[in-house]
Motif scaffolding. Structure first.
Motif, PDB file in Angstrom:
ATOM      1  N   LYS A 239      -8.340   8.565   3.042  1.00 40.98           N
ATOM      2  CA  LYS A 239      -7.861   6.771   1.937  1.00 40.98           C
ATOM      3  C   LYS A 239      -6.997   6.764   3.271  1.00 40.98           C
TER       4      LYS A 239
ATOM      5  N   GLN B 133       0.945  -1.382   0.137  1.00 42.03           N
ATOM      6  CA  GLN B 133       0.011   0.189   0.384  1.00 42.03           C
ATOM      7  C   GLN B 133       0.695   1.551   0.002  1.00 42.03           C
TER       8      GLN B 133
ATOM      9  N   THR C  28      -8.019   4.767   6.169  1.00 44.10           N
ATOM     10  CA  THR C  28      -8.889   3.493   5.132  1.00 44.10           C
ATOM     11  C   THR C  28      -8.592   1.976   4.594  1.00 44.10           C
TER      12      THR C  28
ATOM     13  N   ARG D 235      -7.632   2.848   1.336  1.00 41.25           N
ATOM     14  CA  ARG D 235      -7.672   3.164  -0.222  1.00 41.25           C
ATOM     15  C   ARG D 235      -7.154   3.692  -0.910  1.00 41.25           C
ATOM     16  N   LYS D 236      -5.658   3.972  -0.327  1.00 39.91           N
ATOM     17  CA  LYS D 236      -4.766   4.795  -0.872  1.00 39.91           C
ATOM     18  C   LYS D 236      -2.977   3.760  -0.131  1.00 39.91           C
TER      19      LYS D 236
END
Length: 114
Positions: A108, A46, A111, A113-114
């Motif tokens: 982001k 991530q 959570t 999502r990035k």
């Protein structure tokens, strides 16, 4: 970069149905097992992982802090281009745009999502 090159060559060969020279691919694959860039091939990595790796790769705390500052507060020109706002109006809006960037980007990251 050997691991990254080997990975991309294998993908290209699979997509195009091309046979690669055995020796070349083997040398790239074994050369890249211990290099730092092989971290980019890890599954499920991530943005936060890459940030940590980049910070670890820097030698001084000053450089690490500079990177964090540049991520959180990039130059005004970048912010205005990203939000597609004319520079004549943008100077007034910059604090709001930075706040928006920090909150949405932070969310982001939190959570995943990035």
């Amino acid at each position: 970069m050997a691991a990254v090159c080997a990975h991309q060559l294998m993908l290209a060969a699979r997509l195009m149905g091309t046979r690669l020279p055995d020796g070349a691919l083997r040398r790239l694959d074994t050369a890249g097992t211990s290099e730092a860039s092989a971290a980019y091939l890890r599954p499920n990595r991530q943005w936060l992982n890459e940030l940590v790796w980049n910070l670890q790769g820097l030698r001084s705390w000053r450089d690490r802090l500079r990177l964090l500052r540049e991520i959180a507060f990039p130059g005004p020109r970048y912010i205005l281009q990203t939000y597609r706002i004319a520079s004549s109006v943008g100077a007034v809006l910059l604090p709001v745009l930075y706040l928006h960037r920090l909150t949405t980007g932070g969310w982001k990251v939190i959570t995943g999502r990035k």
